[in-house]
Design an enzyme around this catalytic site. Structure first.
Site, PDB file in Angstrom:
ATOM      1  N   HIS A   1       9.867  -2.343   0.347  1.00 42.53           N
ATOM      2  CA  HIS A   1      10.032  -1.752  -0.989  1.00 42.53           C
ATOM      3  C   HIS A   1      11.517  -1.496  -1.283  1.00 42.53           C
ATOM      4  CE1 HIS A   1       5.844   0.170  -0.226  1.00 42.53           C
ATOM      5  NE2 HIS A   1       5.661  -0.752  -1.149  1.00 42.53           N
TER       6      HIS A   1
ATOM      7  N   LYS B   1      -7.664   4.423  -4.305  1.00 43.46           N
ATOM      8  CA  LYS B   1      -7.947   4.991  -2.982  1.00 43.46           C
ATOM      9  C   LYS B   1      -7.171   6.298  -2.847  1.00 43.46           C
ATOM     10  CE  LYS B   1      -6.772   1.638  -0.219  1.00 43.46           C
ATOM     11  NZ  LYS B   1      -6.421   0.970   1.035  1.00 43.46           N
TER      12      LYS B   1
ATOM     13  N   ARG C   1       5.396 -11.233  -1.535  1.00 42.06           N
ATOM     14  CA  ARG C   1       5.466 -11.474  -0.095  1.00 42.06           C
ATOM     15  C   ARG C   1       4.979 -12.873   0.273  1.00 42.06           C
ATOM     16  NH1 ARG C   1       2.936  -5.705   1.064  1.00 42.06           N
ATOM     17  NH2 ARG C   1       2.186  -6.245  -0.993  1.00 42.06           N
TER      18      ARG C   1
ATOM     19  N   SER D   1       2.454  -0.989   3.346  1.00 45.98           N
ATOM     20  CA  SER D   1       2.242   0.428   3.683  1.00 45.98           C
ATOM     21  C   SER D   1       1.018   0.580   4.569  1.00 45.98           C
ATOM     22  CB  SER D   1       2.041   1.243   2.400  1.00 45.98           C
ATOM     23  OG  SER D   1       3.181   1.184   1.595  1.00 45.98           O
TER      24      SER D   1
HETATM   25  P1  ADP Z   1       1.738  -2.110  -0.613  1.00 36.88           P
HETATM   26  O1  ADP Z   1       1.332  -3.445  -1.152  1.00 36.88           O
HETATM   27  O2  ADP Z   1       2.777  -2.176   0.469  1.00 36.88           O
HETATM   28  O3  ADP Z   1       0.605  -1.198  -0.266  1.00 36.88           O
HETATM   29  P2  ADP Z   1       2.688  -0.867  -3.148  1.00 36.88           P
HETATM   30  O4  ADP Z   1       1.580  -0.892  -4.091  1.00 36.88           O
HETATM   31  O5  ADP Z   1       3.326   0.453  -2.947  1.00 36.88           O
HETATM   32  O6  ADP Z   1       2.452  -1.433  -1.755  1.00 36.88           O
HETATM   33  O7  ADP Z   1       3.791  -1.929  -3.531  1.00 36.88           O
HETATM   34  C1  ADP Z   1       4.444  -1.939  -4.717  1.00 36.88           C
HETATM   35  C2  ADP Z   1       5.083  -3.279  -4.866  1.00 36.88           C
HETATM   36  O8  ADP Z   1       6.130  -3.417  -3.911  1.00 36.88           O
HETATM   37  C3  ADP Z   1       4.142  -4.434  -4.576  1.00 36.88           C
HETATM   38  O9  ADP Z   1       3.450  -4.841  -5.707  1.00 36.88           O
HETATM   39  C4  ADP Z   1       5.104  -5.497  -4.188  1.00 36.88           C
HETATM   40  O10 ADP Z   1       5.616  -6.048  -5.366  1.00 36.88           O
HETATM   41  C5  ADP Z   1       6.232  -4.752  -3.532  1.00 36.88           C
HETATM   42  N1  ADP Z   1       6.219  -4.849  -2.086  1.00 36.88           N
HETATM   43  C6  ADP Z   1       5.480  -4.148  -1.202  1.00 36.88           C
HETATM   44  N2  ADP Z   1       5.783  -4.481   0.069  1.00 36.88           N
HETATM   45  C7  ADP Z   1       6.747  -5.425   0.000  1.00 36.88           C
HETATM   46  C8  ADP Z   1       7.482  -6.196   0.963  1.00 36.88           C
HETATM   47  N3  ADP Z   1       7.272  -6.043   2.264  1.00 36.88           N
HETATM   48  N4  ADP Z   1       8.386  -7.083   0.502  1.00 36.88           N
HETATM   49  C9  ADP Z   1       8.582  -7.232  -0.824  1.00 36.88           C
HETATM   50  N5  ADP Z   1       7.929  -6.560  -1.777  1.00 36.88           N
HETATM   51  C10 ADP Z   1       7.020  -5.663  -1.385  1.00 36.88           C
END
Ligand code: ADP
Length: 168
Positions: free
Chosen positions: A18, A42, A91, A129
């Site tokens: 992130h 969730k 990703r 996450s």
């Molecule tokens: P996660 O998918 O990790 O549970 P979030 O909903 O918090 O996370 O993620 C928000 C945004 O951050 C995702 O839609 C994605 O665009 C980006 N993101 C999450 N993890 C990564 C990563 N490892 N590399 C690049 N972008 C990421």
């Protein structure tokens, strides 16, 4: 020109993946609003306040980044804040279908709103996450997954059932 963008997410908890996307966006645009989802489908492991505090501890020194809690429609919030685009990290191909659907839905709801995709840094492509939570809850080392400044706090909260305890 005011180029404000939004990086939305649950950040439960924030990972280095992130942070990489947010920092890269902050170099490309005038202002980045990091919008932390308050109403998640969730139940989150961390409260909204904790998720915001972790982001602030990590990104506090960058003055074109604002970190806020957010609920409701992203398309409406973007209009309210005068944001031109949503910035998301991609990703893998598996992220693409859902993200493409979200981007088109947001564009329909707010025709002024575009979505910009940044490719994940190759070292964070596997990182999510939920993976961090799984590893920490089993007593694994998450130091290369989350920012150093919050590592201990995140680990302490997540390591409730270590592998040792589970095997007793
Ligand atoms: P996660 O998918 O990790 O549970 P979030 O909903 O918090 O996370 O993620 C928000 C945004 O951050 C995702 O839609 C994605 O665009 C980006 N993101 C999450 N993890 C990564 C990563 N490892 N590399 C690049 N972008 C990421």
């Amino acid at each position: 020109m005011n180029n404000t963008v939004i990086c939305p997410g649950s950040f439960d908890p924030v990972t280095l993946g992130h942070i990489d996307i947010i920092k890269r966006a902050s170099k490309m645009f005038d202002k980045v609003i990091v919008a932390v989802l308050v109403n998640m489908s969730k139940t989150p492991s961390f409260s909204t306040e904790e998720r915001i505090a972790f982001l602030k501890e990590t990104l506090g020194d960058l003055d074109n980044i604002e970190i806020v809690g957010f609920s409701g429609l992203l398309a409406d919030y973007a209009r309210e804040r005068g944001a031109k685009a949503v910035v998301k990290g991609l990703r893998a191909m598996s992220d693409f279908e859902y993200e493409f659907q979200m981007a088109l839905t947001n564009k329909k709801l707010n025709p002024e709103l575009d979505t910009v995709f940044l490719t994940s840094d190759s070292q964070y492509m596997y990182l999510s996450s939920s993976m961090v939570k799984q590893v920490a809850s089993l007593g694994g080392d998450i130091s290369s997954f989350v920012p150093a400044s919050i590592h201990a706090q995140v680990y302490e909260r997540l390591k409730t059932g270590t592998r040792k305890e589970l095997l007793k």
